[in-house]
Scaffold this active site. Structure first.
Site, mmCIF file in Angstrom:
data_model
loop_
_atom_site.group_PDB
_atom_site.id
_atom_site.type_symbol
_atom_site.label_atom_id
_atom_site.label_comp_id
_atom_site.label_asym_id
_atom_site.label_seq_id
_atom_site.Cartn_x
_atom_site.Cartn_y
_atom_site.Cartn_z
ATOM 1 C CE1 TYR A 112 27.841 -11.022 4.035
ATOM 2 C CE2 TYR A 112 27.825 -12.825 1.948
ATOM 3 C CZ TYR A 112 27.422 -11.682 2.640
ATOM 4 O OH TYR A 112 28.794 -10.356 2.381
ATOM 5 N N GLY A 119 5.232 -15.377 3.025
ATOM 6 C CA GLY A 119 4.595 -14.420 2.036
ATOM 7 C C GLY A 119 5.801 -13.340 2.299
ATOM 8 C CB ALA A 120 6.645 -12.301 -2.192
ATOM 9 C CG ASP A 121 3.843 -9.608 2.433
ATOM 10 O OD1 ASP A 121 3.731 -10.993 2.270
ATOM 11 O OD2 ASP A 121 2.813 -9.199 2.531
ATOM 12 N NE ARG A 122 5.034 -12.453 7.812
ATOM 13 C CZ ARG A 122 4.379 -13.275 8.508
ATOM 14 N NH1 ARG A 122 4.700 -14.355 8.523
ATOM 15 N NH2 ARG A 122 5.288 -13.320 9.906
ATOM 16 C CG ASP A 131 2.409 -4.640 5.347
ATOM 17 O OD1 ASP A 131 1.726 -3.509 5.683
ATOM 18 O OD2 ASP A 131 3.290 -5.179 4.678
ATOM 19 C CB THR A 191 -5.708 -7.610 3.959
ATOM 20 O OG1 THR A 191 -5.060 -6.760 2.614
ATOM 21 C CG2 THR A 191 -7.114 -8.635 3.538
ATOM 22 C CB THR A 218 -24.364 3.403 16.277
ATOM 23 O OG1 THR A 218 -24.782 2.175 17.419
ATOM 24 C CG2 THR A 218 -24.127 1.270 15.800
#
Length: 276
Positions: A120, A133-136, A155, A158, A210
């Site tokens: 691979y 980051g694990a989420d990425r 994503d 935050t 405003t």
């Protein structure tokens, strides 16, 4: 790619002096060396003589060195027949020999071992995955599996992360911007007399009160940030038909703002799918 080592190696020898007291003299055989190898050696008191990959082992061994460093380099290690033969002679020359990446592979080949290309290939652009980051990573895995590459995975959390995945499935990096809610919270906290607002797209960018002013600036301004980053990433990656896959709570809001489509796919559960 053939002849990559010969193409990237230096063409003539040169000396890099040690920093501070000279403790050792090291012969460094350049197969496409990273400059950081030289920096780290000289920082440890090594005077380095850098040799091109075409230099014969006999010439290096008679140089009075304390050790020999075989550097990294590109391409298939097994195609470097001349270099493998020279490494074999260097290893039999009585000096300490140490290698990194391609240099280490050439040492193995010189001792009769075989190298095999991974099925691979490399999937990290030579960047340590543990620092991403694990989420990425999870989002990129899911996006590539479901929608294929090349793609840019955005994503909206935050922080807003932009991640580029090649057509072959390599994570090549990206960029990180403050999330739109994070920007709103900072604006309210650090600016006098600005209220908390709901993130709803106003009909116009020129607003009277405003709250609507803040909504326009945040939503239209943030969409402009996303639009610019995506355009720049597509230009830099140089691939055609790059899909943009978005996830996160505000992905639908951002997709609805510009007149031209900048997000191709919104998948709110992308992270969960990547964990399966």
């Amino acid at each position: 790619i053939k002849g990559a080592v010969q193409e990237t190696s230096c063409k003539k020898s040169y000396v890099v002096p040690a920093k501070g007291e000279k403790k050792f003299r090291v012969a460094l055989v350049d197969y496409g060396s990273k400059s950081n190898i030289e920096r780290e050696l000289v920082a440890r008191g090594c005077e380095i003589t850098v040799f091109p990959c075409s230099r014969k082992a006999e010439d290096i061994l008679k140089g009075g060195f304390d050790g020999i460093m075989l550097t990294n380099g590109p391409g298939d290690p097994a195609e470097n027949v001349f270099e493998i033969e020279q490494v074999k002679k260097l290893m039999a020359g009585g000096l300490p020999v140490f290698g990194i990446c391609l240099g280490h592979q050439l040492m193995a080949l010189a001792q009769g071992a075989k190298t095999v290309k991974l099925k691979y290939g490399h999937r990290g652009g030579n960047q340590p995955a543990k620092e991403v980051g694990a989420d990425r990573i999870v989002n990129c895995v899911a996006a590539y599996k479901l929608y294929k590459g090349p793609c840019i995975v955005v994503d909206f959390g935050t922080a807003t992360t932009f991640n580029y995945v090649t057509a072959e499935g390599e994570f090549m990096g990206g960029c990180i911007a403050p999330g739109i809610k994070t920007s709103l919270d900072s604006l309210v906290e650090h600016t006098a007399r600005l209220p908390k607002i709901e993130l709803i797209k106003p009909e116009t960018i020129i607003c009277r009160n405003t709250g609507n002013n803040m909504q326009a600036g945040l939503i239209y301004g943030y969409t402009g940030l996303v639009q610019y980053i995506l355009a720049r990433m597509k230009k830099e990656c140089g691939e055609k038909d790059v899909k943009v896959v978005a996830t996160g709570g505000l992905s639908e809001l951002v997709r609805s703002v510009p007149e031209e489509k900048i997000i191709d796919i919104v998948d709110r559960s992308l992270t969960l799918k990547g964990l399966k």
